[in-house]
Design a protein around this motif. Structure first.
Motif, PDB file in Angstrom:
ATOM      1  N   TRP A 145      27.244 -33.153  35.468  1.00  0.00           N
ATOM      2  CA  TRP A 145      28.435 -34.021  35.741  1.00  0.00           C
ATOM      3  C   TRP A 145      27.300 -35.438  36.067  1.00  0.00           C
ATOM      4  CZ3 TRP A 145      26.968 -35.577  40.731  1.00  0.00           C
ATOM      5  CH2 TRP A 145      26.543 -34.699  41.645  1.00  0.00           C
ATOM      6  N   TRP A 146      26.131 -35.392  36.505  1.00  0.00           N
ATOM      7  CA  TRP A 146      25.485 -36.419  36.878  1.00  0.00           C
ATOM      8  C   TRP A 146      24.841 -36.982  35.795  1.00  0.00           C
ATOM      9  CZ3 TRP A 146      24.477 -31.468  38.672  1.00  0.00           C
ATOM     10  CH2 TRP A 146      23.351 -31.127  37.998  1.00  0.00           C
ATOM     11  N   GLU A 147      25.129 -36.645  34.626  1.00  0.00           N
ATOM     12  CA  GLU A 147      24.320 -37.223  33.430  1.00  0.00           C
ATOM     13  C   GLU A 147      25.487 -37.852  32.462  1.00  0.00           C
ATOM     14  OE1 GLU A 147      22.185 -34.227  31.474  1.00  0.00           O
ATOM     15  OE2 GLU A 147      20.591 -34.246  32.774  1.00  0.00           O
ATOM     16  N   ARG A 148      26.678 -37.735  33.082  1.00  0.00           N
ATOM     17  CA  ARG A 148      27.877 -38.389  32.344  1.00  0.00           C
ATOM     18  C   ARG A 148      28.531 -39.410  33.015  1.00  0.00           C
ATOM     19  NH1 ARG A 148      31.764 -34.078  31.986  1.00  0.00           N
ATOM     20  NH2 ARG A 148      32.682 -35.191  30.051  1.00  0.00           N
ATOM     21  N   PRO A 149      29.357 -40.384  32.278  1.00  0.00           N
ATOM     22  CA  PRO A 149      29.883 -41.527  33.046  1.00  0.00           C
ATOM     23  C   PRO A 149      31.245 -40.859  33.672  1.00  0.00           C
ATOM     24  CG  PRO A 149      29.647 -41.681  30.665  1.00  0.00           C
ATOM     25  CD  PRO A 149      29.131 -40.717  30.926  1.00  0.00           C
ATOM     26  N   VAL A 150      31.197 -41.401  34.974  1.00  0.00           N
ATOM     27  CA  VAL A 150      32.448 -41.181  36.021  1.00  0.00           C
ATOM     28  C   VAL A 150      33.868 -41.121  35.295  1.00  0.00           C
ATOM     29  CG1 VAL A 150      33.667 -41.519  37.968  1.00  0.00           C
ATOM     30  CG2 VAL A 150      31.017 -41.745  37.915  1.00  0.00           C
ATOM     31  N   ALA A 151      34.055 -42.061  34.389  1.00  0.00           N
ATOM     32  CA  ALA A 151      35.393 -41.915  33.703  1.00  0.00           C
ATOM     33  C   ALA A 151      35.543 -40.836  32.907  1.00  0.00           C
ATOM     34  CB  ALA A 151      35.500 -43.331  32.983  1.00  0.00           C
ATOM     35  N   ASP A 152      34.566 -40.291  32.133  1.00  0.00           N
ATOM     36  CA  ASP A 152      34.711 -39.321  31.267  1.00  0.00           C
ATOM     37  C   ASP A 152      34.688 -38.003  32.130  1.00  0.00           C
ATOM     38  OD1 ASP A 152      34.013 -40.721  29.067  1.00  0.00           O
ATOM     39  OD2 ASP A 152      32.052 -40.175  28.870  1.00  0.00           O
ATOM     40  N   ARG A 153      34.213 -38.050  33.390  1.00  0.00           N
ATOM     41  CA  ARG A 153      34.127 -36.563  33.981  1.00  0.00           C
ATOM     42  C   ARG A 153      35.751 -36.596  34.640  1.00  0.00           C
ATOM     43  NH1 ARG A 153      29.142 -38.765  37.184  1.00  0.00           N
ATOM     44  NH2 ARG A 153      30.199 -38.239  38.907  1.00  0.00           N
ATOM     45  N   LEU A 154      36.161 -37.628  34.896  1.00  0.00           N
ATOM     46  CA  LEU A 154      37.709 -37.449  35.616  1.00  0.00           C
ATOM     47  C   LEU A 154      38.392 -37.284  34.505  1.00  0.00           C
ATOM     48  CD1 LEU A 154      39.551 -38.009  37.756  1.00  0.00           C
ATOM     49  CD2 LEU A 154      39.653 -40.541  37.044  1.00  0.00           C
ATOM     50  N   VAL A 155      38.485 -37.622  33.302  1.00  0.00           N
ATOM     51  CA  VAL A 155      39.227 -37.096  31.967  1.00  0.00           C
ATOM     52  C   VAL A 155      38.950 -35.566  31.930  1.00  0.00           C
ATOM     53  CG1 VAL A 155      39.490 -37.299  29.607  1.00  0.00           C
ATOM     54  CG2 VAL A 155      39.195 -39.324  30.793  1.00  0.00           C
ATOM     55  N   GLN A 156      37.912 -35.343  32.002  1.00  0.00           N
ATOM     56  CA  GLN A 156      37.568 -33.748  31.853  1.00  0.00           C
ATOM     57  C   GLN A 156      38.343 -33.038  32.717  1.00  0.00           C
ATOM     58  OE1 GLN A 156      33.496 -32.260  30.993  1.00  0.00           O
ATOM     59  NE2 GLN A 156      34.186 -30.852  32.530  1.00  0.00           N
ATOM     60  N   ALA A 157      38.344 -33.399  33.883  1.00  0.00           N
ATOM     61  CA  ALA A 157      38.928 -32.734  35.124  1.00  0.00           C
ATOM     62  C   ALA A 157      40.285 -32.698  35.017  1.00  0.00           C
ATOM     63  CB  ALA A 157      38.348 -33.384  36.635  1.00  0.00           C
ATOM     64  N   GLU A 158      41.131 -33.770  34.720  1.00  0.00           N
ATOM     65  CA  GLU A 158      42.317 -34.079  34.486  1.00  0.00           C
ATOM     66  C   GLU A 158      43.057 -33.087  33.357  1.00  0.00           C
ATOM     67  OE1 GLU A 158      42.703 -38.166  34.487  1.00  0.00           O
ATOM     68  OE2 GLU A 158      43.132 -38.534  36.667  1.00  0.00           O
ATOM     69  N   GLN A 159      42.166 -32.997  32.181  1.00  0.00           N
ATOM     70  CA  GLN A 159      42.584 -32.242  31.352  1.00  0.00           C
ATOM     71  C   GLN A 159      42.620 -30.788  31.596  1.00  0.00           C
ATOM     72  OE1 GLN A 159      43.867 -33.034  28.149  1.00  0.00           O
ATOM     73  NE2 GLN A 159      44.364 -30.770  28.299  1.00  0.00           N
ATOM     74  N   ALA A 160      41.359 -30.405  32.230  1.00  0.00           N
ATOM     75  CA  ALA A 160      41.370 -28.906  32.880  1.00  0.00           C
ATOM     76  C   ALA A 160      42.486 -28.588  33.610  1.00  0.00           C
ATOM     77  CB  ALA A 160      39.951 -28.761  33.563  1.00  0.00           C
ATOM     78  N   LEU A 161      42.928 -29.357  34.481  1.00  0.00           N
ATOM     79  CA  LEU A 161      43.999 -29.267  35.452  1.00  0.00           C
ATOM     80  C   LEU A 161      45.322 -29.102  34.646  1.00  0.00           C
ATOM     81  CD1 LEU A 161      44.867 -28.837  38.372  1.00  0.00           C
ATOM     82  CD2 LEU A 161      44.929 -31.407  38.497  1.00  0.00           C
ATOM     83  N   ARG A 162      45.468 -30.088  33.580  1.00  0.00           N
ATOM     84  CA  ARG A 162      46.868 -29.792  32.763  1.00  0.00           C
ATOM     85  C   ARG A 162      46.746 -28.322  32.239  1.00  0.00           C
ATOM     86  NH1 ARG A 162      45.815 -35.203  31.982  1.00  0.00           N
ATOM     87  NH2 ARG A 162      44.463 -35.011  30.268  1.00  0.00           N
ATOM     88  N   ASP A 163      45.541 -28.150  31.600  1.00  0.00           N
ATOM     89  CA  ASP A 163      45.431 -26.935  30.783  1.00  0.00           C
ATOM     90  C   ASP A 163      45.814 -25.687  31.953  1.00  0.00           C
ATOM     91  OD1 ASP A 163      44.791 -28.046  28.800  1.00  0.00           O
ATOM     92  OD2 ASP A 163      42.635 -27.721  28.520  1.00  0.00           O
ATOM     93  N   LEU A 164      45.204 -25.727  32.946  1.00  0.00           N
ATOM     94  CA  LEU A 164      45.492 -24.567  34.065  1.00  0.00           C
ATOM     95  C   LEU A 164      46.781 -24.522  34.410  1.00  0.00           C
ATOM     96  CD1 LEU A 164      42.161 -25.319  36.126  1.00  0.00           C
ATOM     97  CD2 LEU A 164      42.849 -23.019  34.831  1.00  0.00           C
ATOM     98  N   ASP A 165      47.722 -25.660  34.553  1.00  0.00           N
ATOM     99  CA  ASP A 165      48.883 -25.689  34.924  1.00  0.00           C
ATOM    100  C   ASP A 165      49.814 -25.116  33.755  1.00  0.00           C
ATOM    101  OD1 ASP A 165      48.368 -26.826  37.426  1.00  0.00           O
ATOM    102  OD2 ASP A 165      48.902 -29.054  36.842  1.00  0.00           O
ATOM    103  N   ALA A 166      49.367 -25.426  32.682  1.00  0.00           N
ATOM    104  CA  ALA A 166      50.143 -24.973  31.451  1.00  0.00           C
ATOM    105  C   ALA A 166      50.060 -23.334  31.520  1.00  0.00           C
ATOM    106  CB  ALA A 166      49.510 -25.450  30.077  1.00  0.00           C
ATOM    107  N   LEU A 167      48.961 -22.726  31.966  1.00  0.00           N
ATOM    108  CA  LEU A 167      48.823 -21.342  31.918  1.00  0.00           C
ATOM    109  C   LEU A 167      50.013 -20.781  32.812  1.00  0.00           C
ATOM    110  CD1 LEU A 167      45.085 -20.805  32.437  1.00  0.00           C
ATOM    111  CD2 LEU A 167      46.500 -20.354  30.136  1.00  0.00           C
ATOM    112  N   ASP A 168      50.325 -21.550  33.854  1.00  0.00           N
ATOM    113  CA  ASP A 168      51.434 -20.914  35.048  1.00  0.00           C
ATOM    114  C   ASP A 168      52.796 -21.160  34.186  1.00  0.00           C
ATOM    115  OD1 ASP A 168      49.539 -20.342  36.596  1.00  0.00           O
ATOM    116  OD2 ASP A 168      49.529 -22.339  37.714  1.00  0.00           O
ATOM    117  N   GLY A 169      52.842 -21.634  33.254  1.00  0.00           N
ATOM    118  CA  GLY A 169      54.168 -21.816  32.356  1.00  0.00           C
ATOM    119  C   GLY A 169      54.793 -22.886  32.701  1.00  0.00           C
TER     120      GLY A 169
END
Length: 112
Positions: free
Chosen positions: A88-112
């Motif tokens: 994470w420390w080698e990537r721009p903060v904005a990209d890291r936030l996009v990745q985290a938010e996408q992961a959260l959407r994908d995880l929430d989708a697993l719950d149906g």
């Protein structure tokens, strides 16, 4: 020309390492990205905990499909938290936030 103080360099390196890595019983674990908003990090940690619990339950039940599904949840959460994948420390903060938010959407989708 100024010479740098080796002690200061070591301290700076140590401070960066302390922010990036957690050492438990001699094993180094990547820390969660500190730039993530508290609510996003908390939600990802919740999914991580459920995934880890699911892995254990599925293993005890001998259900390999459920183990695979639970490990997917763990992996998504750890990637979202910055604990897996590119450092994470080698990537721009904005990209890291996009990745985290996408992961959260994908995880929430697993719950149906």
């Amino acid at each position: 020309m100024t010479e740098s103080n080796p002690g200061e360099q070591a301290a700076a390196h140590s401070d960066a390492d302390d922010e990036r890595w957690l050492v438990i019983n001699g094993r180094r674990w990547r820390r969660t990205d500190p730039s993530l908003p508290d609510d996003v990090a908390s939600a990802l940690r919740s999914h991580l905990g459920r995934g880890r619990s699911g892995v254990g339950s599925a293993k005890r039940a001998g259900d390999e499909t459920a183990v695979t599904d639970a490990r997917k949840r763990v992996g998504l959460a750890k990637h979202g938290l910055g604990e897996r994948g590119d450092y994470w420390w080698e990537r721009p903060v904005a990209d890291r936030l996009v990745q985290a938010e996408q992961a959260l959407r994908d995880l929430d989708a697993l719950d149906g």
